[in-house]
Design a protein around this motif. Sequence first.
Motif, PDB file in Angstrom:
ATOM      1  N   VAL A 141      -5.115   1.780 -16.413  1.00  0.00           N
ATOM      2  CA  VAL A 141      -5.380   0.328 -16.506  1.00  0.00           C
ATOM      3  C   VAL A 141      -3.956  -0.403 -16.722  1.00  0.00           C
ATOM      4  O   VAL A 141      -3.765  -1.279 -15.989  1.00  0.00           O
ATOM      5  N   ALA A 142      -3.139   0.235 -17.264  1.00  0.00           N
ATOM      6  CA  ALA A 142      -1.676  -0.229 -17.268  1.00  0.00           C
ATOM      7  C   ALA A 142      -0.881  -0.481 -15.904  1.00  0.00           C
ATOM      8  O   ALA A 142      -0.116  -1.334 -15.600  1.00  0.00           O
ATOM      9  N   GLY A 143      -1.316   0.726 -15.158  1.00  0.00           N
ATOM     10  CA  GLY A 143      -0.724   0.631 -13.747  1.00  0.00           C
ATOM     11  C   GLY A 143      -1.279  -0.447 -13.133  1.00  0.00           C
ATOM     12  O   GLY A 143      -0.451  -0.820 -12.196  1.00  0.00           O
ATOM     13  N   VAL A 144      -2.486  -0.530 -13.177  1.00  0.00           N
ATOM     14  CA  VAL A 144      -3.412  -1.841 -12.380  1.00  0.00           C
ATOM     15  C   VAL A 144      -2.584  -2.873 -12.819  1.00  0.00           C
ATOM     16  O   VAL A 144      -2.124  -3.812 -11.799  1.00  0.00           O
ATOM     17  N   LYS A 145      -2.388  -3.307 -14.053  1.00  0.00           N
ATOM     18  CA  LYS A 145      -1.609  -4.428 -14.574  1.00  0.00           C
ATOM     19  C   LYS A 145      -0.521  -4.773 -13.931  1.00  0.00           C
ATOM     20  O   LYS A 145       0.238  -5.562 -13.542  1.00  0.00           O
ATOM     21  N   LEU A 146       0.401  -3.485 -13.971  1.00  0.00           N
ATOM     22  CA  LEU A 146       1.849  -3.729 -13.428  1.00  0.00           C
ATOM     23  C   LEU A 146       1.912  -3.890 -11.969  1.00  0.00           C
ATOM     24  O   LEU A 146       2.807  -4.877 -11.551  1.00  0.00           O
ATOM     25  N   THR A 147       1.062  -3.060 -11.276  1.00  0.00           N
ATOM     26  CA  THR A 147       1.377  -3.123  -9.914  1.00  0.00           C
ATOM     27  C   THR A 147       0.626  -4.658  -9.303  1.00  0.00           C
ATOM     28  O   THR A 147       1.310  -5.221  -8.340  1.00  0.00           O
ATOM     29  N   SER A 148      -0.258  -5.184  -9.873  1.00  0.00           N
ATOM     30  CA  SER A 148      -0.833  -6.405  -9.420  1.00  0.00           C
ATOM     31  C   SER A 148      -0.023  -7.609 -10.011  1.00  0.00           C
ATOM     32  O   SER A 148      -0.051  -8.391  -9.233  1.00  0.00           O
ATOM     33  N   THR A 149       0.989  -7.366 -10.714  1.00  0.00           N
ATOM     34  CA  THR A 149       1.947  -8.320 -11.165  1.00  0.00           C
ATOM     35  C   THR A 149       3.168  -8.404 -10.037  1.00  0.00           C
ATOM     36  O   THR A 149       3.534  -9.527  -9.697  1.00  0.00           O
ATOM     37  N   LEU A 150       3.722  -6.918  -9.838  1.00  0.00           N
ATOM     38  CA  LEU A 150       4.779  -6.963  -9.043  1.00  0.00           C
ATOM     39  C   LEU A 150       4.503  -6.997  -7.671  1.00  0.00           C
ATOM     40  O   LEU A 150       5.531  -7.329  -6.881  1.00  0.00           O
ATOM     41  N   LEU A 151       3.527  -6.468  -7.103  1.00  0.00           N
ATOM     42  CA  LEU A 151       3.194  -6.081  -5.653  1.00  0.00           C
ATOM     43  C   LEU A 151       2.498  -7.295  -5.058  1.00  0.00           C
ATOM     44  O   LEU A 151       1.426  -7.593  -5.579  1.00  0.00           O
ATOM     45  N   PRO A 152       2.953  -7.969  -3.980  1.00  0.00           N
ATOM     46  CA  PRO A 152       2.152  -8.837  -3.246  1.00  0.00           C
ATOM     47  C   PRO A 152       0.757  -8.124  -2.598  1.00  0.00           C
ATOM     48  O   PRO A 152       0.937  -6.872  -2.503  1.00  0.00           O
ATOM     49  N   PRO A 153      -0.025  -8.683  -2.037  1.00  0.00           N
ATOM     50  CA  PRO A 153      -1.259  -7.977  -1.574  1.00  0.00           C
ATOM     51  C   PRO A 153      -0.774  -6.995  -0.231  1.00  0.00           C
ATOM     52  O   PRO A 153      -1.634  -5.746  -0.183  1.00  0.00           O
ATOM     53  N   ALA A 154      -0.114  -7.671   0.559  1.00  0.00           N
ATOM     54  CA  ALA A 154       0.311  -6.617   1.710  1.00  0.00           C
ATOM     55  C   ALA A 154       0.894  -5.416   1.306  1.00  0.00           C
ATOM     56  O   ALA A 154       0.457  -4.182   1.630  1.00  0.00           O
ATOM     57  N   ASP A 155       1.725  -5.226   0.506  1.00  0.00           N
ATOM     58  CA  ASP A 155       2.304  -4.054  -0.184  1.00  0.00           C
ATOM     59  C   ASP A 155       1.316  -3.264  -1.135  1.00  0.00           C
ATOM     60  O   ASP A 155       1.382  -1.970  -0.865  1.00  0.00           O
ATOM     61  N   MET A 156       0.484  -3.978  -1.716  1.00  0.00           N
ATOM     62  CA  MET A 156      -0.521  -3.309  -2.240  1.00  0.00           C
ATOM     63  C   MET A 156      -1.361  -2.581  -1.508  1.00  0.00           C
ATOM     64  O   MET A 156      -1.806  -1.365  -1.650  1.00  0.00           O
ATOM     65  N   GLY A 157      -1.809  -3.281  -0.374  1.00  0.00           N
ATOM     66  CA  GLY A 157      -2.427  -2.534   0.685  1.00  0.00           C
ATOM     67  C   GLY A 157      -1.760  -1.376   1.272  1.00  0.00           C
ATOM     68  O   GLY A 157      -2.581  -0.330   1.447  1.00  0.00           O
ATOM     69  N   ARG A 158      -0.588  -1.332   1.349  1.00  0.00           N
ATOM     70  CA  ARG A 158       0.174  -0.220   2.163  1.00  0.00           C
ATOM     71  C   ARG A 158       0.073   1.078   0.822  1.00  0.00           C
ATOM     72  O   ARG A 158       0.011   2.184   1.454  1.00  0.00           O
ATOM     73  N   LEU A 159       0.350   0.607  -0.132  1.00  0.00           N
ATOM     74  CA  LEU A 159       0.433   1.651  -1.202  1.00  0.00           C
ATOM     75  C   LEU A 159      -1.140   2.391  -1.560  1.00  0.00           C
ATOM     76  O   LEU A 159      -1.076   3.452  -1.367  1.00  0.00           O
ATOM     77  N   GLY A 160      -2.324   1.510  -1.216  1.00  0.00           N
ATOM     78  CA  GLY A 160      -3.547   2.053  -1.247  1.00  0.00           C
ATOM     79  C   GLY A 160      -3.860   3.205  -0.156  1.00  0.00           C
ATOM     80  O   GLY A 160      -4.402   4.210  -0.633  1.00  0.00           O
ATOM     81  N   VAL A 161      -3.327   2.673   0.975  1.00  0.00           N
ATOM     82  CA  VAL A 161      -3.554   3.658   2.184  1.00  0.00           C
ATOM     83  C   VAL A 161      -2.804   5.102   1.931  1.00  0.00           C
ATOM     84  O   VAL A 161      -3.492   6.056   2.173  1.00  0.00           O
ATOM     85  N   PHE A 162      -1.232   4.877   1.428  1.00  0.00           N
ATOM     86  CA  PHE A 162      -0.590   6.147   1.208  1.00  0.00           C
ATOM     87  C   PHE A 162      -1.305   6.958   0.035  1.00  0.00           C
ATOM     88  O   PHE A 162      -1.716   8.100   0.262  1.00  0.00           O
ATOM     89  N   LEU A 163      -1.944   6.282  -1.104  1.00  0.00           N
ATOM     90  CA  LEU A 163      -2.577   6.955  -1.995  1.00  0.00           C
ATOM     91  C   LEU A 163      -3.930   7.918  -1.518  1.00  0.00           C
ATOM     92  O   LEU A 163      -4.190   8.748  -2.047  1.00  0.00           O
ATOM     93  N   SER A 164      -4.474   7.101  -0.547  1.00  0.00           N
ATOM     94  CA  SER A 164      -5.935   7.726  -0.042  1.00  0.00           C
ATOM     95  C   SER A 164      -5.541   8.953   0.720  1.00  0.00           C
ATOM     96  O   SER A 164      -6.329   9.969   0.878  1.00  0.00           O
ATOM     97  N   PHE A 165      -4.300   9.163   1.340  1.00  0.00           N
ATOM     98  CA  PHE A 165      -3.866  10.313   1.990  1.00  0.00           C
ATOM     99  C   PHE A 165      -2.956  11.371   1.078  1.00  0.00           C
ATOM    100  O   PHE A 165      -3.042  12.503   1.391  1.00  0.00           O
ATOM    101  N   ALA A 166      -2.317  10.994   0.191  1.00  0.00           N
ATOM    102  CA  ALA A 166      -1.540  11.557  -0.656  1.00  0.00           C
ATOM    103  C   ALA A 166      -2.422  13.203  -1.216  1.00  0.00           C
ATOM    104  O   ALA A 166      -1.742  14.141  -1.317  1.00  0.00           O
TER     105      ALA A 166
END
Length: 425
Positions: A30-55
Amino acid sequence: MTAPSKASRLPHSRLLPIAASHAFGLLCGVAGVKLTSTLLPPADMGRLGVFLSFAPLGMWVVHIGLIKFITRHWAGATDQAALRRTRTAAFFRLLPWLAGATAAAALSFGLANWPANFALLFTTAALLSWSALAQAELQAAQLHWRDFAVSATASLSRSFLPAGLYWFTDGASWSLFAGLALHGLAAAVAGQLALRPARSTSDSNTAPALENAYAGPLFVVLSLNGWVMSGLQRWVTAAFFGAEKAGYVTLASNLATLVPAILGTIFLQYFQPGFFAATLTSDADRHALARRIDRAAFTHGACAIGALLALRFIAPFLVGPIIGESYRAALGYLLPTGCAMLALVTGWFYHSLLLAGRREAACSYVELTAAAVILLGSVAAAAVNRTCWETWCMVTPLLPWLINRPLARRYFFMMAAAPAPAPAR
């Protein structure tokens, strides 16, 4: 490795660290979602999500059979030092397969930075596999507080390192992926530090061979099947009811599927070592174990349904503080998506029954049969209308009792007619 003390095996002493691991992970998430949604723009959030799906490619696909092998055989092994050598050798032997999988996955980020993206993805996936193997040993040995330390380290590093490095480097393009590689390193180091020396009762340097059921494609296929089934209802909704309804189902799934999944993981971490340590030398032993697993599965199902009903009751009060007003329509999908996940999780218990009975090969027949029924039923119900699909999802928790349980018990009790060979030592 020394046996856990009597006090450490008391039920409340074991349950507390298991529950704490999941509670702490949820809070960090929950804390991580709050932090990433505050610091990351949607495009970078998308790249992070794709990487997480493969990790998790290593621990969910390439090394899944090895992890299952350790989970099944660690506690009962008379020569755990040899078993650990087997584990280590097999881990490195499978790394070329992981390299191939991550090399292909890295192409999703384009060719420009492919070497760096591949290196970071491969490193992250390999380190997470190593950590998962360590946790498999810790959980099988019922060293739950040590496992909690590893889980807490992984939760903290996953939630805060990528966003923290992104902030520290002013949004450098490599920072998110490097942060996840550091998360993998933190989890792997924590896992290694948590392991106790493995005991050995043999002077031989010959490690036991990894059994064919675990070294072959069986658990890779079952892992892919589980991945497909976990996303099935989102895909069906998108195909039949459109993107807007799929968005509601996605949000509802993110909330509701946590209930049976977290409860199921807690139940299995608590009960599974006892399932695998059970002596199966007579029909009475086999029937006793089957009844124990039935009781665990039923109790989990009852708790999950109660928790889903409670979630549905409080959900309207979450609109605003946690759920955006534009997603109020998603509340109606909480019970259907939660019940669909409950059907999948209940099957985990009968997967454990087959592993405990040394009937690993039968897992494919049981789980793929159940998956086919759920898949065909979901598509057919959605083809009628949305109400029919929702009703189908609500009744799917009955399917494991009609399919997984009788099929698993059939193969499990075949032991009486054709005993399986003893585990490699």
